[in-house]
Design an enzyme around this catalytic site. Structure first.
Site, short mmCIF file in Angstrom:
data_model
loop_
_atom_site.label_atom_id
_atom_site.label_comp_id
_atom_site.label_asym_id
_atom_site.label_seq_id
_atom_site.Cartn_x
_atom_site.Cartn_y
_atom_site.Cartn_z
N LEU A 131 0.79 -1.05 -0.08
CA LEU A 131 -0.03 -0.02 0.01
C LEU A 131 0.89 1.21 0.05
CD1 LEU A 131 -2.73 -0.80 2.62
CD2 LEU A 131 -3.10 -0.34 0.23
N ASP A 132 0.35 2.27 -0.82
CA ASP A 132 1.13 3.33 -0.68
C ASP A 132 1.29 3.99 0.64
OD1 ASP A 132 1.67 3.24 -3.54
OD2 ASP A 132 -0.21 4.37 -4.05
N PRO A 133 2.42 4.93 1.04
CA PRO A 133 2.47 5.58 2.17
C PRO A 133 1.16 6.42 2.48
CG PRO A 133 4.67 5.58 1.22
CD PRO A 133 3.60 5.03 -0.02
#
Length: 323
Positions: free
Chosen positions: A48-50
């Site tokens: 998951l992206d930050p």
């Protein structure tokens, strides 16, 4: 200044469903949870992206052997798109590229733009992504300022629906629901939706709701896990799901003790008739021994759990039901 004591790791098997917070990479979140549980071995099932929050299944020990299978599962997200501005990363963490006016939009216009982005489509990945070219992630090349031609690939989008729209401080916002197969970038969907609407768009927020087979997940935040850990490690371990919970979508093949002995040593065994393909092989006590390829009434081991070879030598305990 006192040094923080080193973590003494332990052998631990299972899956914890983390509600990843915004601002951490998936690997940073994994390492925090791994240290909290003192797990010797850990892995997550798809980054998951930050900027993103939500479900990040984390596998410990033998469960890491099925992490790759969960990577290919269908997933669901809720995202907020801001219209009128494109960024180099296709989300709010990126540098602005182009600002354009947002035309008058109604639900019918938005639906007409959404429709071609459903089903089996060809999608261009963001340049800030973990996809590799020449053995190096695209984001590493992008950070060095290299010119990148992001690859296109085939993906499947089961749902891409408008939940609502509103005027925010940064302009028109669309709330969207996405259900998609492996390899789909929500950032790319939002980027392409913005282009179809003639004004561009980027992702302002993204939350992963579920990942098959965890369709109604009981997720734990990092803060919740820390609070539970303070009550004792045995209580913390109660947050773990058994490996079997991650294999619930696979066909099952149950085998007796004699077959389990041979299967646990890597031998192909006979099985009841069923559809050919990858199956989860269980002992009669209900414990999964591993994965096998079923073909023509035979089970050929593909991935064995460490207890498979000892399945007939140690008393088996019934598997706890998954949460």
């Amino acid at each position: 200044m006192r040094k923080k004591p080193r973590t003494v790791f332990r052998a631990l098997d299972g899956i914890v469903l983390l509600d990843k917070p915004q601002g951490l990479s998936s690997n940073q979140a994994l390492q925090q949870v791994r240290h909290l549980f003192r797990a010797e071995k850990g892995g997550h099932t798809g980054s998951l992206d930050p900027l993103a929050t939500g479900l990040l299944p984390i596998c410990f020990g033998e469960a890491t052997k099925i992490a790759g299978l969960l990577l290919g599962s269908s997933k669901a997200y809720e995202t907020t798109a801001v219209l009128g501005l494109t960024t180099d990363s296709d989300d709010a963490d990126g540098a602005p590229l182009l600002q354009r006016p947002v035309p008058e939009l109604d639900d019918a216009t938005i639906e007409a733009a959404l429709a071609p982005l459903r089903g089996a489509i060809r999608q261009r990945a963001p340049i800030y992504s973990a996809l590799k070219q020449g053995g190096e992630p695209l984001y590493a090349k992008a950070r060095r300022g290299e010119a990148i031609e992001a690859p296109e690939r085939d993906v499947v989008v089961h749902r891409f629906d408008l939940l609502g729209s509103e005027q925010g401080p940064d302009g028109t916002r669309l709330r969207l629901h996405v259900e998609c197969g492996s390899g789909t970038y929500v950032r790319s969907l939002v980027r392409d939706l913005g282009e179809a609407l003639g004004c561009g768009a980027h992702v302002a927020s993204l939350r992963r709701l579920w990942v098959d087979p965890f369709s109604q997940p009981r997720m734990f935040t990092l803060d919740a896990l820390r609070e539970i850990a303070a009550r004792g490690e045995a209580v913390l371990d109660g947050c773990l799901l058994p490996i079997e919970a991650g294999l619930s979508a696979f066909p099952r093949a149950a085998i007796d003790a004699e077959a389990a002995l041979r299967f646990g040593h890597g031998q192909t065994i006979d099985c009841e008739a069923g559809e050919d393909g990858l199956v989860a092989v269980y002992s009669l006590a209900g414990r999964c021994l591993g994965l096998a390829q079923r073909e023509g009434g035979k089970l050929s081991p593909r991935r064995l759990f460490r207890w498979a070879a000892a399945a007939t030598r140690e008393p088996e305990q019934p598997v706890a039901p998954s949460a």
